[in-house]
Design an enzyme around this catalytic site. Structure first.
Site, short mmCIF file in Angstrom:
data_model
loop_
_atom_site.label_atom_id
_atom_site.label_comp_id
_atom_site.label_asym_id
_atom_site.label_seq_id
_atom_site.Cartn_x
_atom_site.Cartn_y
_atom_site.Cartn_z
N ASN A 122 -2.15 10.56 11.65
CA ASN A 122 -1.77 9.19 11.40
C ASN A 122 -1.85 8.11 12.43
OD1 ASN A 122 -1.83 10.05 8.92
ND2 ASN A 122 0.53 9.67 8.54
N ARG B 58 -8.19 5.99 2.18
CA ARG B 58 -7.23 4.78 2.18
C ARG B 58 -7.24 4.01 3.48
NH1 ARG B 58 -3.65 1.96 -1.13
NH2 ARG B 58 -2.89 0.92 0.87
N ARG C 156 0.30 1.97 -4.43
CA ARG C 156 -0.37 1.58 -2.82
C ARG C 156 -1.21 0.17 -2.83
NH1 ARG C 156 -1.55 6.97 -0.08
NH2 ARG C 156 -0.49 6.12 1.89
N LYS D 68 8.89 -5.76 3.48
CA LYS D 68 9.03 -4.37 3.21
C LYS D 68 8.31 -3.80 4.31
CE LYS D 68 8.37 -0.72 -0.24
NZ LYS D 68 7.58 -0.49 -1.72
N VAL D 69 8.77 -2.56 4.96
CA VAL D 69 8.27 -1.90 6.06
C VAL D 69 6.80 -1.33 5.59
CG1 VAL D 69 8.36 -0.03 7.73
CG2 VAL D 69 10.45 -1.34 7.22
N SER D 70 5.92 -1.71 6.19
CA SER D 70 4.46 -1.07 5.91
C SER D 70 3.95 -0.46 7.20
CB SER D 70 3.58 -1.99 5.23
OG SER D 70 2.43 -1.47 5.18
N VAL D 71 3.68 0.81 7.17
CA VAL D 71 3.06 1.26 8.48
C VAL D 71 1.66 0.77 8.54
CG1 VAL D 71 1.85 3.43 9.43
CG2 VAL D 71 4.31 3.51 8.48
N ASP E 269 6.56 11.95 4.18
CA ASP E 269 5.35 12.81 4.20
C ASP E 269 5.90 14.30 4.56
OD1 ASP E 269 3.46 10.83 3.93
OD2 ASP E 269 3.00 10.70 6.05
N ILE F 162 10.17 5.47 -0.70
CA ILE F 162 8.74 4.80 -0.31
C ILE F 162 7.65 4.67 -1.34
CG2 ILE F 162 7.22 4.82 1.85
CD1 ILE F 162 10.08 4.84 2.79
N ARG G 255 -7.76 17.80 5.01
CA ARG G 255 -7.70 16.27 5.37
C ARG G 255 -6.81 16.33 6.51
NH1 ARG G 255 -6.06 12.44 1.17
NH2 ARG G 255 -6.05 11.31 2.83
C1 UD1 Z 1 1.13 5.57 5.96
C2 UD1 Z 1 0.76 6.97 6.17
C3 UD1 Z 1 1.22 7.85 5.17
C4 UD1 Z 1 2.84 7.71 5.03
C5 UD1 Z 1 3.14 6.17 4.77
C6 UD1 Z 1 4.57 5.87 4.86
C7 UD1 Z 1 -1.38 7.03 7.55
C8 UD1 Z 1 -2.79 7.18 7.52
N1 UD1 Z 1 -0.68 7.00 6.11
O1 UD1 Z 1 0.58 4.99 4.61
O2 UD1 Z 1 1.03 9.21 5.54
O3 UD1 Z 1 3.24 8.15 3.77
O4 UD1 Z 1 2.76 5.28 5.86
O5 UD1 Z 1 5.42 6.41 5.90
O6 UD1 Z 1 -0.61 6.46 8.59
N2 UD1 Z 1 2.82 -1.47 0.52
C9 UD1 Z 1 2.81 -2.75 -0.21
N3 UD1 Z 1 1.55 -3.41 -0.01
C10 UD1 Z 1 0.88 -3.29 1.18
C11 UD1 Z 1 0.87 -2.12 1.85
C12 UD1 Z 1 1.90 -1.32 1.49
O7 UD1 Z 1 3.33 -3.05 -1.28
O8 UD1 Z 1 -0.09 -4.07 1.34
C13 UD1 Z 1 3.96 -0.58 0.29
C14 UD1 Z 1 3.41 0.76 -0.44
O9 UD1 Z 1 3.13 0.89 -1.76
C15 UD1 Z 1 4.65 1.71 -0.10
C16 UD1 Z 1 5.35 0.96 1.18
O10 UD1 Z 1 4.81 -0.38 1.08
O11 UD1 Z 1 5.77 1.57 -1.07
C17 UD1 Z 1 5.17 1.55 2.45
O12 UD1 Z 1 3.57 1.94 2.54
P1 UD1 Z 1 2.81 1.89 3.79
O13 UD1 Z 1 3.84 2.37 4.99
O14 UD1 Z 1 2.01 0.86 3.85
O15 UD1 Z 1 1.91 3.35 3.95
P2 UD1 Z 1 0.58 3.61 4.36
O16 UD1 Z 1 0.47 2.72 5.67
O17 UD1 Z 1 -0.49 3.28 3.26
#
Ligand code: UD1
Length: 429
Positions: free
Chosen positions: A23, A102, A131, A171-174, A316, A338, A408
């Site tokens: 990641n 993704r 997602r 919301k926290v988003s990676v 994860d 999450i 993967r």
């Molecule tokens: C990344 C990781 C994944 C991990 C996740 C959470 C990688 C390649 N993948 O995924 O393995 O499980 O972080 O630690 O690094 N959300 C929204 N809108 C957006 C983006 C996200 O609503 O535009 C929501 C998602 O649905 C989820 C939450 O935010 O409920 C967190 O998702 P996010 O942290 O963005 O996950 P990924 O970056 O896709």
């Protein structure tokens, strides 16, 4: 399609080398799009997702070279990858590629920041909830891009470049934090990113962007301050160890019993998960080499855990912990906060004899004396490895189907476990 066959009941003893983090590798590779100079990455894991992203980036015109083995390196030393995006020939990321992974949607930030335009298919990816990508689009809009959605594609345009802005995530988003960091690194002026993800992989990408010439403050905190650069330059960066792989093998060792050293693992990357294992009665020790995990004869105590953004318990590792707790003495509770719908492993674990009740976002796992081997189906990356963990402790044979999910994200999984004494093998075809 390959399968993995496991004969359960063998303890694990020995050393498992931990690979570079998937990641972090994926966004680091994508960051190469930000500069016409070469980005050099070390400790890159050998994974199907990395190969797929190589393919996707090549499509944009990135030249990628992987160095051969040097003296003193063995098959567990990560690869060195050199990515040169001198000439971006195509700013479109097509559906047939993005739908396979993704994270490849994240090319949108660097492409629009450097080229002033991008056309990226809406993603597919793991079947774990809806997602969406709305946060990513909000980031780009805040930085001045015009966004349109047409026939399943996002069209982003910023003909005069991006401009620094304040971005506050609801919301926290990676992924959206990666997009914000990468785009802001080439935007004019300052950006402030609030409620940013603090995951170690985000910090690893921020460190690399700093080496490439962006000024970034607050790395590792939830407020990141970025001064964009006009041009970013060449850099060399070593990918940090994979905390999810580390936690997975820690749970495998706890499940099978024995004594395993996770070489190269860094405890601060998964302190919460290690604390949970200790509460469950597993011996966890930090050594010079990495982390030692041992369980000899002691039964597992149940735990109550809720997944949280870093530094909390990672989503994860949720499926893996559930597999482990299926053998605990008592009832555990695991809440997934999450992702919706990230319980696909439950019905497969039940095929092995696990007793799990679902109530909304919480699973109650009543530990059982014994699991029994059965054919099971991998549904997503982390769920599939939970089936392997359960198989290690199940009586008789467990056959895990659809292991392409495992490939993967886990490098040479069956080899790493077999070296520690597991009866596990890949069955081709
Ligand atoms: C990344 C990781 C994944 C991990 C996740 C959470 C990688 C390649 N993948 O995924 O393995 O499980 O972080 O630690 O690094 N959300 C929204 N809108 C957006 C983006 C996200 O609503 O535009 C929501 C998602 O649905 C989820 C939450 O935010 O409920 C967190 O998702 P996010 O942290 O963005 O996950 P990924 O970056 O896709």
């Amino acid at each position: 399609m390959d399968r993995i066959r496991i004969q359960g009941g063998r303890a694990l003893n020995g050393t498992i080398p931990i690979s570079g983090a998937k990641n972090a590798t994926l966004p680091l590779m994508i960051a190469s799009l930000l500069t016409e100079e070469t980005l050099n990455l070390d400790n890159v894991p050998r994974l199907a997702d990395v190969t797929l992203l190589q393919h996707i980036l090549s499509n944009h015109g990135v030249d990628i070279m992987v160095s051969g083995k040097r003296a003193g390196e063995n098959e567990h030393t990560g690869q060195s990858m050199h990515l040169s995006a001198k000439n971006i020939v195509d700013t479109t990321a097509p559906y047939h590629l993005v739908s396979k992974m993704r994270a490849s949607f994240w090319v949108i930030g660097p492409l629009v920041a450097r080229m002033g335009e991008a056309k990226v298919s809406m993603p597919g990816g793991c079947a774990i909830g809806t997602r969406p990508v709305d946060f990513h689009l909000d980031v780009l809009r805040a930085l001045g891009a015009e966004i349109e959605i047409e026939a399943g594609y996002v069209l982003a345009k910023a003909k005069r470049g991006l401009k620094g802005a304040r971005i506050t995530f609801p919301k926290v988003s990676v992924g959206a934090t990666h997009t914000a960091l990468m785009a802001a690194s080439l935007a004019a002026g300052e950006s402030v990113i609030e409620n940013a993800a603090r995951e170690p992989e985000v910090s690893d990408v921020a460190e690399c962007l700093r080496k490439m010439g962006a000024t970034i403050e607050g790395i590792g905190t939830s407020t990141l301050r970025v001064q964009g650069a006009k041009r970013l330059k060449s850099a060399r960066h070593t990918v940090l160890p994979d905390r999810i792989e580390t936690g997975t093998y820690a749970m495998a060792a706890a499940m099978a019993g024995g004594d395993v050293t996770l070489a190269g693992a860094r405890p601060e990357l998964l302190q919460e998960a290690l604390d949970v294992l200790q509460k469950a009665g597993v011996t966890v020790a930090v050594t010079n080499e990495g982390i030692r995990i041992a369980r000899n004869g002691v039964s597992l105590a149940p735990v109550t855990v809720s997944t949280q953004p870093f530094p909390g318990f990672p989503t994860d590792l949720q499926a893996q912990l559930m597999a482990l707790m299926s053998r605990a003495k008592g009832t555990s509770k695991i809440t997934e906060t999450i992702f919706e719908n990230r319980f696909m492993h439950v019905s497969e674990l039940a095929r092995l004899g696990a007793k799990i009740q679902l109530d909304g976002d919480t699973a109650s796992i009543e530990g059982v004396e014994r699991l029994k081997g059965a054919p099971v189906m991998a549904t997503d990356l982390r769920a599939s490895v939970s089936l392997v963990i359960a198989g290690l402790a199940a009586e008789g044979e467990t056959m895990v189907h659809r292991v392409y999910h495992l490939d993967r994200g886990f490098e040479r999984l069956e080899e790493k476990l077999a070296r520690c004494g597991a009866a596990i093998e890949r069955v081709a075809g």
